[in-house]
Motif scaffolding. Structure first.
Motif, PDB file in Angstrom:
ATOM      1  N   MET A   1     -19.488  27.503 -36.533  1.00 23.85           N
ATOM      2  CA  MET A   1     -18.285  26.726 -36.355  1.00 23.85           C
ATOM      3  C   MET A   1     -18.621  25.430 -35.622  1.00 23.85           C
ATOM      4  SD  MET A   1     -14.739  27.566 -34.356  1.00 23.85           S
ATOM      5  CE  MET A   1     -13.889  28.230 -35.771  1.00 23.85           C
ATOM      6  N   ILE A   2     -17.925  24.368 -36.000  1.00 18.74           N
ATOM      7  CA  ILE A   2     -18.038  23.092 -35.296  1.00 18.74           C
ATOM      8  C   ILE A   2     -16.964  23.075 -34.207  1.00 18.74           C
ATOM      9  CG2 ILE A   2     -17.756  20.589 -35.460  1.00 18.74           C
ATOM     10  CD1 ILE A   2     -18.730  20.803 -38.362  1.00 18.74           C
ATOM     11  N   THR A   3     -17.382  22.740 -32.992  1.00 22.36           N
ATOM     12  CA  THR A   3     -16.443  22.580 -31.885  1.00 22.36           C
ATOM     13  C   THR A   3     -16.465  21.118 -31.459  1.00 22.36           C
ATOM     14  OG1 THR A   3     -16.800  24.843 -31.131  1.00 22.36           O
ATOM     15  CG2 THR A   3     -15.843  23.300 -29.548  1.00 22.36           C
ATOM     16  N   ILE A   4     -15.296  20.513 -31.491  1.00 24.60           N
ATOM     17  CA  ILE A   4     -15.135  19.124 -31.079  1.00 24.60           C
ATOM     18  C   ILE A   4     -14.350  19.145 -29.776  1.00 24.60           C
ATOM     19  CG2 ILE A   4     -14.141  16.878 -31.671  1.00 24.60           C
ATOM     20  CD1 ILE A   4     -14.226  18.104 -34.669  1.00 24.60           C
ATOM     21  N   THR A   5     -14.885  18.516 -28.745  1.00 27.52           N
ATOM     22  CA  THR A   5     -14.192  18.441 -27.461  1.00 27.52           C
ATOM     23  C   THR A   5     -13.872  16.983 -27.174  1.00 27.52           C
ATOM     24  OG1 THR A   5     -15.430  20.374 -26.698  1.00 27.52           O
ATOM     25  CG2 THR A   5     -14.245  19.100 -25.026  1.00 27.52           C
ATOM     26  N   ILE A   6     -12.596  16.727 -26.917  1.00 24.04           N
ATOM     27  CA  ILE A   6     -12.112  15.396 -26.580  1.00 24.04           C
ATOM     28  C   ILE A   6     -11.806  15.393 -25.084  1.00 24.04           C
ATOM     29  CG2 ILE A   6     -10.370  13.617 -27.045  1.00 24.04           C
ATOM     30  CD1 ILE A   6     -12.054  14.391 -29.543  1.00 24.04           C
ATOM     31  N   TYR A   7     -12.469  14.523 -24.347  1.00 21.67           N
ATOM     32  CA  TYR A   7     -12.299  14.435 -22.897  1.00 21.67           C
ATOM     33  C   TYR A   7     -11.416  13.233 -22.578  1.00 21.67           C
ATOM     34  CZ  TYR A   7     -16.325  17.566 -22.862  1.00 21.67           C
ATOM     35  OH  TYR A   7     -17.184  18.618 -23.070  1.00 21.67           O
ATOM     36  N   ARG A   8     -10.307  13.483 -21.885  1.00 23.58           N
ATOM     37  CA  ARG A   8      -9.362  12.418 -21.535  1.00 23.58           C
ATOM     38  C   ARG A   8      -9.245  12.292 -20.027  1.00 23.58           C
ATOM     39  NH1 ARG A   8      -5.920  11.064 -25.964  1.00 23.58           N
ATOM     40  NH2 ARG A   8      -6.263  12.453 -27.726  1.00 23.58           N
ATOM     41  N   ALA A  96      -9.601  19.764 -39.427  1.00 24.07           N
ATOM     42  CA  ALA A  96      -9.375  21.062 -38.786  1.00 24.07           C
ATOM     43  C   ALA A  96      -8.182  21.787 -39.398  1.00 24.07           C
ATOM     44  CB  ALA A  96      -9.184  20.881 -37.281  1.00 24.07           C
ATOM     45  N   ASP A  97      -7.137  21.056 -39.779  1.00 21.73           N
ATOM     46  CA  ASP A  97      -5.969  21.681 -40.423  1.00 21.73           C
ATOM     47  C   ASP A  97      -6.362  22.321 -41.746  1.00 21.73           C
ATOM     48  OD1 ASP A  97      -4.316  20.901 -38.340  1.00 21.73           O
ATOM     49  OD2 ASP A  97      -3.433  19.205 -39.435  1.00 21.73           O
ATOM     50  N   GLN A  98      -7.228  21.668 -42.475  1.00 20.42           N
ATOM     51  CA  GLN A  98      -7.642  22.163 -43.790  1.00 20.42           C
ATOM     52  C   GLN A  98      -8.717  23.247 -43.699  1.00 20.42           C
ATOM     53  OE1 GLN A  98      -6.209  21.011 -46.644  1.00 20.42           O
ATOM     54  NE2 GLN A  98      -7.408  22.371 -47.926  1.00 20.42           N
ATOM     55  N   TYR A  99      -9.616  23.123 -42.716  1.00 14.45           N
ATOM     56  CA  TYR A  99     -10.779  24.009 -42.624  1.00 14.45           C
ATOM     57  C   TYR A  99     -10.860  24.651 -41.240  1.00 14.45           C
ATOM     58  CZ  TYR A  99     -12.033  21.485 -46.852  1.00 14.45           C
ATOM     59  OH  TYR A  99     -12.022  20.937 -48.114  1.00 14.45           O
ATOM     60  N   GLY A 100      -9.754  25.191 -40.780  1.00 13.07           N
ATOM     61  CA  GLY A 100      -9.650  25.738 -39.429  1.00 13.07           C
ATOM     62  C   GLY A 100     -10.622  26.855 -39.105  1.00 13.07           C
ATOM     63  N   LYS A 101     -11.123  27.551 -40.096  1.00 16.32           N
ATOM     64  CA  LYS A 101     -12.104  28.608 -39.839  1.00 16.32           C
ATOM     65  C   LYS A 101     -13.471  28.023 -39.486  1.00 16.32           C
ATOM     66  CE  LYS A 101     -10.052  31.956 -42.990  1.00 16.32           C
ATOM     67  NZ  LYS A 101     -10.239  32.727 -44.225  1.00 16.32           N
ATOM     68  N   HIS A 102     -13.630  26.718 -39.719  1.00 17.44           N
ATOM     69  CA  HIS A 102     -14.935  26.087 -39.549  1.00 17.44           C
ATOM     70  C   HIS A 102     -14.958  24.970 -38.509  1.00 17.44           C
ATOM     71  CE1 HIS A 102     -16.222  28.251 -43.132  1.00 17.44           C
ATOM     72  NE2 HIS A 102     -15.041  27.952 -43.624  1.00 17.44           N
ATOM     73  N   VAL A 103     -13.766  24.522 -38.085  1.00 19.10           N
ATOM     74  CA  VAL A 103     -13.666  23.399 -37.143  1.00 19.10           C
ATOM     75  C   VAL A 103     -12.604  23.719 -36.098  1.00 19.10           C
ATOM     76  CG1 VAL A 103     -13.136  20.943 -36.861  1.00 19.10           C
ATOM     77  CG2 VAL A 103     -14.260  21.734 -38.948  1.00 19.10           C
ATOM     78  N   ARG A 104     -12.981  23.493 -34.839  1.00 19.13           N
ATOM     79  CA  ARG A 104     -12.042  23.702 -33.723  1.00 19.13           C
ATOM     80  C   ARG A 104     -12.065  22.458 -32.855  1.00 19.13           C
ATOM     81  NH1 ARG A 104     -12.955  27.657 -28.668  1.00 19.13           N
ATOM     82  NH2 ARG A 104     -15.032  26.808 -28.904  1.00 19.13           N
ATOM     83  N   ILE A 105     -10.879  22.012 -32.426  1.00 17.51           N
ATOM     84  CA  ILE A 105     -10.764  20.840 -31.550  1.00 17.51           C
ATOM     85  C   ILE A 105     -10.180  21.299 -30.223  1.00 17.51           C
ATOM     86  CG2 ILE A 105      -9.744  18.570 -31.200  1.00 17.51           C
ATOM     87  CD1 ILE A 105      -9.593  18.319 -34.260  1.00 17.51           C
ATOM     88  N   LYS A 106     -10.854  20.911 -29.142  1.00 15.82           N
ATOM     89  CA  LYS A 106     -10.377  21.200 -27.794  1.00 15.82           C
ATOM     90  C   LYS A 106     -10.114  19.874 -27.082  1.00 15.82           C
ATOM     91  CE  LYS A 106     -13.819  23.347 -26.043  1.00 15.82           C
ATOM     92  NZ  LYS A 106     -14.768  24.167 -25.257  1.00 15.82           N
ATOM     93  N   HIS A 107      -9.080  19.858 -26.253  1.00 11.85           N
ATOM     94  CA  HIS A 107      -8.788  18.691 -25.432  1.00 11.85           C
ATOM     95  C   HIS A 107      -8.896  19.125 -23.978  1.00 11.85           C
ATOM     96  CE1 HIS A 107      -7.183  16.261 -28.784  1.00 11.85           C
ATOM     97  NE2 HIS A 107      -6.862  17.441 -29.274  1.00 11.85           N
ATOM     98  N   THR A 108      -9.530  18.297 -23.151  1.00  8.39           N
ATOM     99  CA  THR A 108      -9.726  18.642 -21.747  1.00  8.39           C
ATOM    100  C   THR A 108      -9.752  17.375 -20.902  1.00  8.39           C
ATOM    101  OG1 THR A 108     -11.066  19.965 -20.241  1.00  8.39           O
ATOM    102  CG2 THR A 108     -12.253  18.640 -21.854  1.00  8.39           C
TER     103      THR A 108
END
Length: 110
Positions: A1-8, A96-108
């Protein structure tokens, strides 16, 4: 799985992002999910540098991309930077909406 983390930061401005992992949607070289995420994130880093003159501190290797955004000191350039990053997030959310089993987005918080 791809995990994308967005840091704000406290003001919701994107300070950096990271991408780790592999989608494993298909065989390497045929994986449209990995290709899509890579195109969006690397394209964003390139667009930021070319269109704003701000050079992100970026590191990339197989299955990993990290980019930190320096402040330019110019309000207009910082606004452009945030707009480009917001566009990147919208594109990644579409994937992520289309391929949610393969991509996850986290915001922190940064």
């Amino acid at each position: 799985m791809i995990t994308i983390t967005i840091y704000r930061d406290q003001d919701e401005r994107i300070k950096r992002f990271s991408v780790t992992g592999h989608a494993k949607y298909d065989d390497p070289g045929k994986d449209i999910v990995c290709a899509g995420v890579s195109a969006v994130t690397v394209g964003a880093v390139n667009a930021i540098e070319k269109l704003t003159g701000i050079v992100p501190d970026a590191e990339m290797k197989s299955g990993f991309l990290s980019a930190s955004m320096p402040e330019s000191g110019e309000t207009h350039r910082n606004e452009q930077l945030q707009l480009l990053l917001a566009g990147m997030v919208v594109a990644l959310e579409s994937i992520a909406d289309q391929y949610g089993k393969h991509v996850r987005i986290k915001h922190t918080l940064a």
